[in-house]
Write a protein that holds these residues in place. Structure first.
Motif, PDB file in Angstrom:
ATOM      1  N   ILE A   1       9.533 -26.671  15.985  1.00  0.00           N
ATOM      2  CA  ILE A   1       9.796 -25.627  16.992  1.00  0.00           C
ATOM      3  C   ILE A   1      11.043 -26.001  17.785  1.00  0.00           C
ATOM      4  O   ILE A   1      11.228 -27.161  18.182  1.00  0.00           O
ATOM      5  CB  ILE A   1       8.590 -25.475  17.938  1.00  0.00           C
ATOM      6  N   ALA A   2      11.886 -25.020  18.013  1.00  0.00           N
ATOM      7  CA  ALA A   2      13.169 -25.263  18.697  1.00  0.00           C
ATOM      8  C   ALA A   2      13.044 -25.062  20.194  1.00  0.00           C
ATOM      9  O   ALA A   2      12.452 -24.088  20.668  1.00  0.00           O
ATOM     10  CB  ALA A   2      14.245 -24.344  18.138  1.00  0.00           C
ATOM     11  N   TYR A   3      13.620 -26.029  20.948  1.00  0.00           N
ATOM     12  CA  TYR A   3      13.811 -25.909  22.386  1.00  0.00           C
ATOM     13  C   TYR A   3      15.311 -25.765  22.626  1.00  0.00           C
ATOM     14  O   TYR A   3      16.101 -26.612  22.189  1.00  0.00           O
ATOM     15  CB  TYR A   3      13.282 -27.157  23.107  1.00  0.00           C
ATOM     16  N   LYS A   4      15.698 -24.701  23.307  1.00  0.00           N
ATOM     17  CA  LYS A   4      17.112 -24.464  23.586  1.00  0.00           C
ATOM     18  C   LYS A   4      17.572 -25.366  24.734  1.00  0.00           C
ATOM     19  O   LYS A   4      16.880 -25.519  25.748  1.00  0.00           O
ATOM     20  CB  LYS A   4      17.356 -23.007  23.984  1.00  0.00           C
ATOM     21  N   VAL A   5      18.764 -25.971  24.522  1.00  0.00           N
ATOM     22  CA  VAL A   5      19.366 -26.759  25.603  1.00  0.00           C
ATOM     23  C   VAL A   5      19.938 -25.779  26.631  1.00  0.00           C
ATOM     24  O   VAL A   5      20.672 -24.845  26.282  1.00  0.00           O
ATOM     25  CB  VAL A   5      20.465 -27.699  25.066  1.00  0.00           C
ATOM     26  N   HIS A   6      19.578 -25.985  27.892  1.00  0.00           N
ATOM     27  CA  HIS A   6      19.982 -25.055  28.969  1.00  0.00           C
ATOM     28  C   HIS A   6      21.503 -25.002  29.092  1.00  0.00           C
ATOM     29  O   HIS A   6      22.179 -26.024  29.054  1.00  0.00           O
ATOM     30  CB  HIS A   6      19.346 -25.529  30.278  1.00  0.00           C
ATOM     31  N   ASN A   7      22.009 -23.780  29.186  1.00  0.00           N
ATOM     32  CA  ASN A   7      23.447 -23.554  29.328  1.00  0.00           C
ATOM     33  C   ASN A   7      24.238 -24.136  28.165  1.00  0.00           C
ATOM     34  O   ASN A   7      25.303 -24.738  28.347  1.00  0.00           O
ATOM     35  CB  ASN A   7      23.968 -24.135  30.662  1.00  0.00           C
ATOM     36  N   SER A   8      23.680 -23.996  26.939  1.00  0.00           N
ATOM     37  CA  SER A   8      24.358 -24.537  25.756  1.00  0.00           C
ATOM     38  C   SER A   8      23.886 -23.782  24.526  1.00  0.00           C
ATOM     39  O   SER A   8      22.831 -23.136  24.539  1.00  0.00           O
ATOM     40  CB  SER A   8      24.059 -26.028  25.605  1.00  0.00           C
TER      41      SER A   8
ATOM     42  N   TRP B   1      15.011 -25.194  27.881  1.00  0.00           N
ATOM     43  CA  TRP B   1      14.352 -23.975  28.346  1.00  0.00           C
ATOM     44  C   TRP B   1      12.996 -23.828  27.674  1.00  0.00           C
ATOM     45  O   TRP B   1      12.889 -23.802  26.457  1.00  0.00           O
ATOM     46  CB  TRP B   1      15.220 -22.764  28.051  1.00  0.00           C
ATOM     47  N   HIS B   2      11.926 -23.789  28.539  1.00  0.00           N
ATOM     48  CA  HIS B   2      10.578 -23.596  28.010  1.00  0.00           C
ATOM     49  C   HIS B   2      10.410 -22.117  27.656  1.00  0.00           C
ATOM     50  O   HIS B   2      10.491 -21.250  28.531  1.00  0.00           O
ATOM     51  CB  HIS B   2       9.527 -24.007  29.044  1.00  0.00           C
TER      52      HIS B   2
ATOM     53  N   SER C   1      12.786 -24.428  33.246  1.00  0.00           N
ATOM     54  CA  SER C   1      13.476 -25.588  32.679  1.00  0.00           C
ATOM     55  C   SER C   1      12.567 -26.809  32.667  1.00  0.00           C
ATOM     56  O   SER C   1      11.785 -27.031  33.602  1.00  0.00           O
ATOM     57  CB  SER C   1      14.742 -25.899  33.489  1.00  0.00           C
ATOM     58  N   ILE C   2      12.705 -27.598  31.612  1.00  0.00           N
ATOM     59  CA  ILE C   2      12.016 -28.899  31.534  1.00  0.00           C
ATOM     60  C   ILE C   2      13.052 -29.925  31.091  1.00  0.00           C
ATOM     61  O   ILE C   2      14.022 -29.588  30.397  1.00  0.00           O
ATOM     62  CB  ILE C   2      10.827 -28.878  30.548  1.00  0.00           C
ATOM     63  N   PRO C   3      12.927 -31.190  31.499  1.00  0.00           N
ATOM     64  CA  PRO C   3      13.977 -32.183  31.215  1.00  0.00           C
ATOM     65  C   PRO C   3      13.899 -32.764  29.804  1.00  0.00           C
ATOM     66  O   PRO C   3      12.847 -32.795  29.184  1.00  0.00           O
ATOM     67  CB  PRO C   3      13.700 -33.270  32.253  1.00  0.00           C
TER      68      PRO C   3
ATOM     69  N   VAL D   1      10.093 -35.500  20.556  1.00  0.00           N
ATOM     70  CA  VAL D   1       8.675 -35.169  20.680  1.00  0.00           C
ATOM     71  C   VAL D   1       8.406 -34.449  21.990  1.00  0.00           C
ATOM     72  O   VAL D   1       9.082 -34.688  22.996  1.00  0.00           O
ATOM     73  CB  VAL D   1       7.790 -36.442  20.609  1.00  0.00           C
ATOM     74  N   LYS D   2       7.443 -33.538  21.947  1.00  0.00           N
ATOM     75  CA  LYS D   2       7.035 -32.818  23.153  1.00  0.00           C
ATOM     76  C   LYS D   2       6.164 -33.727  24.009  1.00  0.00           C
ATOM     77  O   LYS D   2       5.393 -34.533  23.490  1.00  0.00           O
ATOM     78  CB  LYS D   2       6.280 -31.537  22.776  1.00  0.00           C
ATOM     79  N   ILE D   3       6.269 -33.611  25.317  1.00  0.00           N
ATOM     80  CA  ILE D   3       5.459 -34.404  26.240  1.00  0.00           C
ATOM     81  C   ILE D   3       4.485 -33.464  26.936  1.00  0.00           C
ATOM     82  O   ILE D   3       4.879 -32.595  27.726  1.00  0.00           O
ATOM     83  CB  ILE D   3       6.346 -35.144  27.273  1.00  0.00           C
ATOM     84  N   THR D   4       3.180 -33.658  26.594  1.00  0.00           N
ATOM     85  CA  THR D   4       2.103 -32.822  27.146  1.00  0.00           C
ATOM     86  C   THR D   4       1.096 -33.749  27.816  1.00  0.00           C
ATOM     87  O   THR D   4       0.033 -34.047  27.262  1.00  0.00           O
ATOM     88  CB  THR D   4       1.423 -32.013  26.019  1.00  0.00           C
ATOM     89  N   PRO D   5       1.388 -34.253  28.990  1.00  0.00           N
ATOM     90  CA  PRO D   5       0.596 -35.341  29.583  1.00  0.00           C
ATOM     91  C   PRO D   5      -0.847 -34.978  29.923  1.00  0.00           C
ATOM     92  O   PRO D   5      -1.705 -35.856  30.008  1.00  0.00           O
ATOM     93  CB  PRO D   5       1.382 -35.691  30.850  1.00  0.00           C
ATOM     94  N   ALA D   6      -1.143 -33.690  30.110  1.00  0.00           N
ATOM     95  CA  ALA D   6      -2.516 -33.318  30.474  1.00  0.00           C
ATOM     96  C   ALA D   6      -3.438 -33.283  29.259  1.00  0.00           C
ATOM     97  O   ALA D   6      -4.647 -33.085  29.417  1.00  0.00           O
ATOM     98  CB  ALA D   6      -2.522 -31.953  31.167  1.00  0.00           C
ATOM     99  N   HIS D   7      -2.876 -33.503  28.041  1.00  0.00           N
ATOM    100  CA  HIS D   7      -3.702 -33.385  26.840  1.00  0.00           C
ATOM    101  C   HIS D   7      -3.375 -34.438  25.780  1.00  0.00           C
ATOM    102  O   HIS D   7      -3.778 -34.286  24.628  1.00  0.00           O
ATOM    103  CB  HIS D   7      -3.557 -31.987  26.243  1.00  0.00           C
TER     104      HIS D   7
END
Length: 983
Positions: A249-256, A296-297, A303-305, A321-327
């Protein structure tokens, strides 16, 4: 021994007596009177074990005797005993019986565990299957009433089955982990640990079963390996859910225009992503390594870092890798390091939580499908591919385990774990076998805080109370509501406050971890605690070394100030004969009672179907079980008896990782007991004939074979004692099997038949006394493994007149001498069997023996009658001249050693002569030659290896050289023989 004498015979009365006793009544020539009662013609376990109370409390030493205390790992009240319980009970029973024989004051405490989750699940299944009701339909009070009823029924059955195993537990000290005494101990332990700040409440990531709506322990999580796309049944879903696929799954880099592609097997948790992480040293993302790079979520529209962390595996997927700390546990640790927020997605029932837009309220796997559709529409899917993965499954509910953030109670374990580790390092605590020490250290080094709360109805309700006063909220621990109110007043004064007890219950492992001292009366300073605590030993399966054993050590040291036991004996996990762990999912579970009583295949299947009807087996488990049973037991399971089951369990090295149980071995041991039974029967008949009452043993009056068997008896006792001291049950059992089978029954008893006649009455009386002595002492020791048959046969045998001091009877020179003779007899029997056609006694074989050794020849001469008996021949002719021996034409010839040759002559019938082998067939003589040549070759290769002379001791080298020379001489002698010479 029971004796019955009638002046007039009554066939009806005799028949009834035969039915209701395990004795055989002999009618002496129909003269109107009967001989004394003798035991049945054959060993019948059902008769021997019926109404025999060998499980009664043993007579132990007095208060000044050394003590030996042991605790039965409590069976769960979820059903019937399985083979794992039978193994534990048998090993512990053998130890207690042996320690009692050594004069110890013993205490073996039995009990049962309430097994919170397991019991609640099984009763819920039964309730729904039979009445279509859930626990919520009944309500807490009525549901708990159903469980207590289940406990009474199953508890009674478990206790009966424990007794049927012949165990000598102290039932006066029986406990149940939710009885009043244990409940008091649990409350006391919780309060003390809370007041020491070792128990705290926190919202943390834990294993969660959405079906149970409860936290579960690591031991209740089965990690199932999935190799590629696999459809799995998940409770609550009509259709199977597909696992084993990875989505890019693609996450877009903000402003890019750039994008970062992550890989996941759980698209539904994308809602909880708070960052994307890459490895700090991954050159592919080095140009983005600054604090302002944001992604961009696509769903939360925020936005997420992008973060850099050394824990990320650059080889996994795209390296991002995605960071999903609650799960996710690893993500949770990453989030703490980078101070990231926690976004929860899935609630306690497996439903997507509110504030997640169009996905809110959907079951988690329905949300997964909708999520993939959404991402496809957004053109963010970069591929879907097969992926091998590990799927965590709740062993109780079969649901897929979630990792959720939930408020729970925890025990701080760091300091206690360090203390438990040090106790092994310092030698205060011994782990047997010691190969488990490395696991012990590894687990304690990484011991995280222990989640002890469960969201169940069945169990010890947590003695913690929430106190609310205006805007203040506090938790206190108390043994009762009254105590909680007093403590609340001390905190908040006399102002208004609300107080309520937590509705959660404690993890079952918490209460069971207190058992070494709580079962003895702690926290009261009882006589039992003073006398028997700490326990001498904790014996259990190695699979719960952490979940139970380590926690017993930690809580024992913390609450009592000392180790709860000094030794830990860890036994094998029982598997089927193919090495597979026994489980309902494989359908290979065997009940002890099936082995003890035997069961037909039809009845076995009927029992399985009944378990399914009660909701204890799923449809899939039912199908697997029946298929497995048809394949493994096409003719059912034969009756083996309790003693055979116990002896078989002890005959395998239980220190191994697993124990492969074979029912055929169990049945073979039943036949072994019949051998002992027949030996006893023979001895009793000889005793009646030659009246050996009061006959003591005097070496001066005994023959060589008499002294030999008593020396073997002495050596067996020494081997048995040493093995029991080191918990080598298999060596202890093997020692007695060798003695009874190979030494007593196959050899010594056969030699006594030579003298059991009127003309050698004095010898017969001596040998009868020797037989009684060997049986009485042997059975007395064997009783630790086989209490039923030992108790039965010992009741018919007189006790030895004097104590048997094994050291006084051991004669290794005599044993070595007789072994030479037995090797010759064995070689002769083997030659008879391997000859084609086999030579039986009815063919009138005569044995011809030539010995190059004067000493050996003299031995054979002294024992000619015994050699004849042991070789089942009709005569033995001894030669002192090699030419006379070689000149004799014989049916078969061979060698017994480099010093001894032998041959057989017999009158074969024409039919048997015609069935003799063609010249091309391999004779027994030739087979033996090849075996000796192979043995010689291996030995020569051994002594020729590089480093042999450097590392092998001088004594070993001398023995090997002697063996090589002897083998060469024996092979040379065999080559000289005319193999095909027939009379």
């Amino acid at each position: 021994m029971l004796q019955i004498l009638f002046s007039k015979g009554s066939p009806q009365l005799i028949k009834r007596l035969q039915i209701f006793t395990s004795l055989h009544i002999v009618n002496r020539a129909q003269k109107g009177y009967f001989s004394r009662v003798v035991i049945e013609p054959a060993y019948k376990p059902a008769l021997v074990e019926r109404n025999k109370h060998v499980e009664a409390k043993l007579v132990t030493g007095d208060e000044n005797s050394p003590k030996f205390s042991l605790l039965l790992p409590p069976p769960n009240v979820t059903g019937e005993l399985h083979l794992g319980h039978a193994l534990t009970c048998t090993l512990q029973d053998a130890l207690v019986r042996w320690k009692t024989k050594q004069g110890c004051k013993t205490l073996w405490t039995p009990g049962m565990d309430h097994a919170g989750i397991a019991t609640q699940v099984v009763v819920e299944k039964k309730l729904y299957k039979e009445k279509k009701l859930s626990r919520h339909d009944l309500g807490r009070e009525h549901f708990l009433r159903e469980i207590w009823q289940w406990k009474e029924e199953k508890g009674r059955s478990i206790k009966e089955n424990l007794m049927k195993l012949g165990t000598c537990m102290d039932w006066d000290h029986e406990y149940f982990t939710m009885d009043d005494r244990q409940t008091s101990a649990v409350k006391e332990a919780f309060v003390r640990l809370f007041e020491k700040d070792l128990i705290y409440r926190d919202k943390a990531l834990i294993n969660w079963s959405c079906t149970l709506e409860s936290a579960i322990s690591d031991i209740e999580v089965e990690n199932v390996e999935i190799d590629g796309p696999t459809a799995v049944e998940v409770p609550g879903y009509k259709n199977k859910i597909m696992f084993g696929r990875m989505a890019d799954i693609a996450y877009k880099v903000h402003n890019s225009d750039e994008e970062i592609v992550i890989s996941t097997t759980r698209p539904e948790t994308l809602l909880g992503d708070v960052a994307v992480a890459v490895n700090t040293n991954d050159a592919r993302y080095a140009h983005l390594a600054n604090e302002t790079t944001m992604l961009w979520h696509p769903i939360r529209q925020e936005s997420i870092p992008l973060i850099f962390d050394s824990s990320v595996d650059p080889e996994f997927g795209t390296g991002a890798v995605k960071i999903t700390p609650a799960h996710d546990r690893n993500d949770y640790d990453v989030a703490k390091r980078h101070k990231l927020p926690l976004v929860e997605v899935i609630n306690s029932r497996g439903i997507i939580m509110e504030n997640h837009g169009p996905f809110a309220g959907l079951p988690r796997y329905d949300a997964r499908n909708k999520m993939m559709d959404y991402l496809t529409n957004q053109s963010l899917i970069r591929g879907i591919k097969p992926h091998s993965m590990v799927l965590p499954i709740c062993s109780r509910s079969k649901d897929v385990v979630e990792f959720l953030l939930m408020p729970q109670w925890f025990i701080r374990c760091t300091e206690m774990a360090h203390r438990a580790k040090k106790s092994v390092e310092d030698g205060e605590l011994r782990i047997i076998p010691d190969n488990f020490e490395k696991d012990w250290f590894r687990w304690l080094d990484n011991c995280h805080d222990w989640c002890i709360s469960r969201q169940l109805w069945w169990g010890h309700r947590i003695p913690a109370f929430e106190v609310k006063s205006k805007n203040a909220v506090s938790w206190i621990a108390a043994r009762s509501t009254e105590e909680a109110c007093r403590k609340a007043k001390e905190i908040f004064g006399s102002g208004d406050f609300e107080i309520s007890q937590d509705t959660d219950v404690l993890d079952t492992w918490f209460s069971s971890s207190l058992l070494p001292f709580s079962a003895l009366g702690w926290p009261e300073c009882t006589k039992g605690c003073q006398r028997y605590y700490p326990l001498n030993l904790m014996e259990t399966g190695h699979d719960i070394i952490f979940f139970w054993v380590a926690r017993m050590i930690m809580l024992g040291q913390e609450l009592t100030g000392q180790l709860p036991f000094r030794e830990i004996l860890l036994h094998s996990i029982i598997c089927d004969e193919h090495g597979r762990k026994m489980s309902k999912s494989l359908g290979n579970v065997i009940k002890p009672e099936h082995i003890i009583k035997g069961i037909t295949l039809d009845n076995l299947i009927e029992e399985t179907k009944l378990a399914h009807q009660h909701g204890l087996l799923s449809d899939a488990e039912l199908k697997r079980s029946i298929v497995s049973q048809r394949k493994a037991y096409p003719h059912g399971i034969p009756e083996c008896g309790t003693d055979a089951l116990r002896f078989t369990l002890c005959s395998t090295n239980v220190k191994n990782y697993s124990l492969n149980f074979n029912i055929q071995e169990c049945h073979s041991n039943k036949l072994f007991f019949n051998k002992i039974w027949q030996a006893t029967r023979y001895t009793l008949m000889c005793k009646e004939k030659f009246d050996t009452n009061g006959k003591s043993l005097d070496k001066r009056n005994l023959l060589e074979f008499d002294r030999w068997i008593l020396s073997k008896l002495g050596n067996t006792i020494v081997s048995f004692k040493n093995a029991m001291d080191e918990y080598n049950f298999h060596l202890a059992a093997a020692a007695w099997k060798t003695f009874f089978y190979n030494n007593l029954c196959d050899v010594y008893l056969e030699t006594t038949k030579v003298h059991m006649k009127a003309e050698t009455q004095q010898i017969a009386r001596n040998q009868c006394a020797v037989l009684q002595h060997c049986l009485s002492i042997g059975l007395n020791h064997l009783e630790v493994f086989t209490p039923f048959i030992a108790t039965e046969l010992l009741s018919h045998l007189p006790s030895p007149e004097t104590k048997f001091h094994e050291s006084e009877w051991i004669d290794r020179d005599l044993e070595s001498t007789i072994e030479q003779l037995l090797e010759i007899c064995q070689s002769i029997r083997q030659a008879k069997n391997e000859h084609n056609p086999p030579i039986a006694r009815k063919h009138n074989p005569v044995v011809h023996i030539y010995s190059k050794s004067d000493q050996l020849r003299e031995l054979i001469q002294r024992q000619l009658s015994c050699v004849q008996q042991l070789t089942l021949s009709n005569g033995v002719q001894l030669y002192d001249d090699e030419r006379s021996f070689d000149g004799r034409k014989m049916t078969a010839k061979s060698t017994a050693s480099h010093l001894c040759s032998f041959g057989l002559t017999t009158n074969l019938s024409e039919e048997l002569k015609q069935s003799a082998p063609e010249s091309g067939e391999i004779s027994g003589h030739t087979k033996k030659m090849r075996k000796l040549e192979s043995e010689l070759e291996k030995l020569v290769n051994t002594v020729s290896r590089e480093g042999y002379k450097k590392f092998a001791s001088e004594e070993v080298q001398k023995k090997h050289l002697e063996k090589i020379n002897n083998l060469r001489l024996q092979i040379e002698n065999m080559r000289k023989m005319d193999v095909r010479s027939v009379v």
